[in-house]
Every structure is written in structure tokens, then in C-alpha cells.
Design a protein around this motif. Structure first.
Motif, PDB file in Angstrom:
ATOM      1  N   GLN A 109       0.758  -1.040   0.050  1.00  0.00           N
ATOM      2  CA  GLN A 109       0.086  -0.052   0.073  1.00  0.00           C
ATOM      3  C   GLN A 109       0.867   1.013   0.033  1.00  0.00           C
ATOM      4  O   GLN A 109       0.330   2.280  -0.373  1.00  0.00           O
ATOM      5  CB  GLN A 109      -0.965   0.094   1.171  1.00  0.00           C
ATOM      6  CG  GLN A 109      -0.612   0.066   2.520  1.00  0.00           C
ATOM      7  CD  GLN A 109       0.140  -1.346   3.029  1.00  0.00           C
ATOM      8  OE1 GLN A 109       0.164  -2.260   2.430  1.00  0.00           O
ATOM      9  NE2 GLN A 109       0.741  -1.304   4.440  1.00  0.00           N
ATOM     10  N   ALA A 110       2.180   1.172   0.318  1.00  0.00           N
ATOM     11  CA  ALA A 110       3.118   2.366   0.209  1.00  0.00           C
ATOM     12  C   ALA A 110       3.220   3.015  -0.993  1.00  0.00           C
ATOM     13  O   ALA A 110       3.266   2.103  -2.137  1.00  0.00           O
ATOM     14  CB  ALA A 110       4.405   2.204   1.071  1.00  0.00           C
ATOM     15  N   THR A 111       3.277   4.154  -1.143  1.00  0.00           N
ATOM     16  CA  THR A 111       3.883   4.892  -2.308  1.00  0.00           C
ATOM     17  C   THR A 111       5.236   5.108  -2.265  1.00  0.00           C
ATOM     18  O   THR A 111       5.972   5.076  -1.195  1.00  0.00           O
ATOM     19  CB  THR A 111       2.846   6.167  -2.589  1.00  0.00           C
ATOM     20  OG1 THR A 111       3.519   7.270  -1.698  1.00  0.00           O
ATOM     21  CG2 THR A 111       1.469   5.759  -2.429  1.00  0.00           C
ATOM     22  N   VAL A 112       5.904   5.344  -3.343  1.00  0.00           N
ATOM     23  CA  VAL A 112       7.231   5.657  -3.528  1.00  0.00           C
ATOM     24  C   VAL A 112       7.653   6.958  -2.822  1.00  0.00           C
ATOM     25  O   VAL A 112       8.532   7.168  -1.855  1.00  0.00           O
ATOM     26  CB  VAL A 112       7.683   5.869  -4.946  1.00  0.00           C
ATOM     27  CG1 VAL A 112       9.305   6.202  -5.033  1.00  0.00           C
ATOM     28  CG2 VAL A 112       7.484   4.575  -5.663  1.00  0.00           C
ATOM     29  N   ASP A 113       6.767   8.083  -3.012  1.00  0.00           N
ATOM     30  CA  ASP A 113       7.248   9.232  -2.350  1.00  0.00           C
ATOM     31  C   ASP A 113       7.094   9.252  -0.966  1.00  0.00           C
ATOM     32  O   ASP A 113       7.855   9.844  -0.087  1.00  0.00           O
ATOM     33  CB  ASP A 113       6.381  10.480  -2.976  1.00  0.00           C
ATOM     34  CG  ASP A 113       6.871  10.747  -4.592  1.00  0.00           C
ATOM     35  OD1 ASP A 113       8.056  10.534  -4.711  1.00  0.00           O
ATOM     36  OD2 ASP A 113       5.969  11.384  -5.058  1.00  0.00           O
TER      37      ASP A 113
END
Length: 184
Positions: A109-113
Motif C-alpha cells: 500500500q505504500a507509495t514511492v514518495d
């Protein structure tokens, strides 16, 4: 997969014959690569090569470690491209990108940014800040500076290493090298 697909990857994406063979080892891997490339400018051969390197490197290694199929991967093509955009724009070094990739893999669920911001992984590309780090490294290592100026090329790498150490690996190495060359 057919030779025609390999030839198309070489022609349309600018990858090597070897990479095309590896990418077409399975239909799923070839489809993953093409889906990632579809999110990039069509004529950007360097970006397509970067995607190929990551699909055949980090992505394939993660698949093997997890013993899962391409379709089950927690890093779909769009997430990989989001990561590679941060490499291309200088936000992340290659080493930092590998750390972010590992977290993307384990945290779907994590985004790169979000990962970059939470872990403080933004590469330092501010010229003023880098110049200060270079000046400090040169001042702290006068013997190494003298060695370089007397013709010992390896001393240059030592100075780059000192700056990278001082920045905890966050300095943009290409910029550090350029600044050092100018100052030496």
C-alpha cells in the motif's frame, strides 16, 4: 516466445539482444516489461533500458526470493515506473532506490514518495549544500588533496567517498564529482 517479439523489443525499446532474450523468457515477464514501458515516453531508450535492468535485476530477484509468479508481485509496473522516475529525476541514487524497492515489495500500500519522505532518502542535489560538503572534505583531508594534485587519481575517489560519508550517502555523486573536479 517467438523471435519476432525479441526483435520488436530490440527495435522499439532499444534493449540489447541479450536483455530481449531474458525479458521474453516468459510471457508474463515480457508483458510486465511492456506495461512498464507503456508508462514512459515511446522514444526514451535510456528509460526503457533502465526498466529492463530493474525488471531483470531487482524485480526478478524479488520474485525468486518470494517464489511467486509475476502476476502475484506486489510491485506492479506502475509502481516500478514511479520508483524509476525518482531515480531519473535525481531524487534517489541507485542504492537508495533499491532500499525503496525492498519496502515497496514488502508494503504493497505504500507509495514511492511516502517511503522516500518517511525514511529521509531524498538525495542532496542542492549545489550550495554540496559545495559546502566538498569544501569541508577538502579542508579535513589536505594530504589527500595534495596527493590528487600530484597526480594520484585514486585520491579523487577518496575525496568523493569522504563527501558521501559526510552526507550519509545522500549526496548526488555525479554532482559531487563535478564540484570536486572544478575545485581541484
Amino acid at each position: 516466445l517467438p523471435d519476432a517479439m525479441r526483435a520488436r523489443l530490440v527495435a522499439e525499446h532499444g534493449v540489447t539482444d541479450y536483455d530481449a532474450q531474458q525479458l521474453t523468457a516468459s510471457r508474463a515477464l515480457a508483458d510486465y516489461y511492456e506495461a512498464a514501458c507503456a508508462a514512459l515516453p515511446a522514444a526514451d531508450a535510456a528509460a526503457h533500458k533502465l526498466v529492463a535492468n530493474w525488471v531483470l535485476g531487482e524485480f526478478a530477484a524479488a520474485l525468486n526470493r518470494s517464489d511467486i509468479a509475476v502476476a502475484e508481485a506486489s510491485v506492479p509496473p506502475a509502481r516500478l515506473v514511479a520508483l524509476l522516475r525518482r531515480v531519473a529525476d535525481g531524487t534517489l541514487s541507485g542504492k537508495m532506490a533499491k532500499e525503496v524497492f525492498d519496502e515497496l515489495w514488502s508494503t504493497p500500500q505504500a507509495t514511492v514518495d511516502a517511503i522516500v519522505d518517511r525514511r529521509g532518502l531524498r538525495q542532496i542535489s542542492d549545489t550550495g549544500a554540496l559545495e559546502k560538503l566538498v569544501d569541508e572534505a577538502m579542508a579535513a583531508n589536505p594530504a589527500v588533496v595534495a596527493e590528487f594534485r600530484s597526480g594520484k587519481e585514486k585520491a579523487f575517489n577518496s575525496l568523493v567517498g569522504q563527501v558521501m560519508k559526510a552526507s550519509r550517502g545522500k549526496a548526488n555523486p555525479a554532482q559531487v564529482s563535478a564540484i570536486l573536479k572544478r575545485k581541484l
